[in-house]
Design a protein around this motif. Sequence first.
Motif, PDB file in Angstrom:
ATOM      1  N   LEU A  69       0.834  -1.203   0.000  1.00 38.48           N
ATOM      2  CA  LEU A  69       0.000   0.000   0.000  1.00 38.48           C
ATOM      3  C   LEU A  69       0.869   1.254   0.000  1.00 38.48           C
ATOM      4  N   SER A 110       2.076   1.847  -3.440  1.00 36.06           N
ATOM      5  CA  SER A 110       1.012   2.445  -4.253  1.00 36.06           C
ATOM      6  C   SER A 110       0.968   3.953  -4.075  1.00 36.06           C
ATOM      7  N   PHE A 149       6.922  -3.591  -6.559  1.00 35.57           N
ATOM      8  CA  PHE A 149       5.460  -3.699  -6.569  1.00 35.57           C
ATOM      9  C   PHE A 149       5.018  -4.833  -7.496  1.00 35.57           C
ATOM     10  N   CYS A 170      -4.651  -2.731  -4.174  1.00 36.50           N
ATOM     11  CA  CYS A 170      -3.380  -2.481  -4.857  1.00 36.50           C
ATOM     12  C   CYS A 170      -3.337  -3.123  -6.238  1.00 36.50           C
TER      13      CYS A 170
END
Length: 456
Positions: free
Chosen positions: A286, A289, A309, A348
Amino acid sequence: MSLYKWVLLIVCISLNTSNLFAQEKTESRVPDYPVPYTYPSVDSIKGVLNRVRNYYDSTCDLKIIDSKTGKEITDFTTPNKNARVSEGFAGEWSYTNGVVLSAFEYIDDVTGDSTYFADNTRFFNLVVKTLPYFEKNHEVFGKEARGGWGRTPNFKALDDCGSIGAAMIKTYLKNKNKDYLPLIDTIADYISNRQFRLKDGTLARHRPQYVSVWADDLYMSVPFLVNMGKLTGDHKYYDDAVRQILQMAQRLYVPSVGLFDHGWNKNSGEYDPRFYWGRANGWAILSMSEVLSVLPENYPGRNKVLDLFRSMVRTLAHLQDGTGFWHNLLDKNDTYLETSCTAIFTYCIAKGINEGWISHVYGPVAIMGWNAVNTRVLKNGAVDGTCEGTTFASDNTYYYYRGRSIYATHGYGPVLYAGAEMIRLLENDKFIIVKPKPNSINSAFHFLLKSEWPEK
């Protein structure tokens, strides 16, 4: 063989054949999904978001009260040692409420429903209006005055200020209430200059071991730092946000597994025991993100964050349970299916698709994540199945048997975020979404990129 034996043999064969046919009829060739393998509607998601918000708001009337008499305090000129914020989720100066308020601000962007953002303004306006009053109470009555907004402004940990501070910046960027700025600056000073760090600048704690690094602290710091950079234009905050992700990953991310260990401590060093707790990995991705959303595309270090990611998303897709949930310990299928990490991963992955950070082929993973989360939102809007607050531990038994309930507020913000991003995903006009056919033997979700297919 006698006639009698022939007849008996035929009867036995007939009975066995009948049993086989009966068995075949009771075993369906159509999959029996424990969580509906169906396409959610935007309206149904909005309904869930409204229920969650209404329940969350109902837990607190957001007033200052005299804890002895129960009466509301409106005169903030006379010190009162019994002054408290009325109890309830929506009245907490806490990191979990920070996630909720950040999600409210995002839902306002996605849906245009300003009632969500109104909650942010109401909360933070009350904080800045009454904070001097609570400080005066502590000055006059000392330890007898126990009320106030957590440890504000005398923070002792990142939990005290980072997440909710990020929500405060996001709220300020919309309502421009300059009364927020002194407290935002106090938070920035604490995170940048007063929180314990390792020699290389990595944010750390004196808990549970004297020198410990927690994956959770990515979310307790990075969203604030990157949004502080956005607010001020000072790139030192961007640089610190990127540094925290990459340097914590050096100690916590295990490339061969594709996940973050919950924590690291200096005493065990390279041989630190590893526990891949769901929500800690949620906080980590998160935070990525947030950074990817705010930083300019070519900003130094952004591509490394993007690679991290993408690697995590690939691992998470593999580890998703057949129900759409993820397990409390991600690599342990005998731990329970947990709500908050499932909601974070759903958000996400959907966010990554919408922003073009990851391939659209991950779309079904997000859909089933949302369908799973949806089963945990009760009729009254309470979010169930969320793991209670969890320390950085060093044994499986602790993680296996963590409690879970509607009172673990860590699940509310992630569910709100997930719903908002799923609305964006379902409304994304770059894709054709092939939906599974009801009662079909073999039918799956597929996200197709419109630009790759000739128009019919």
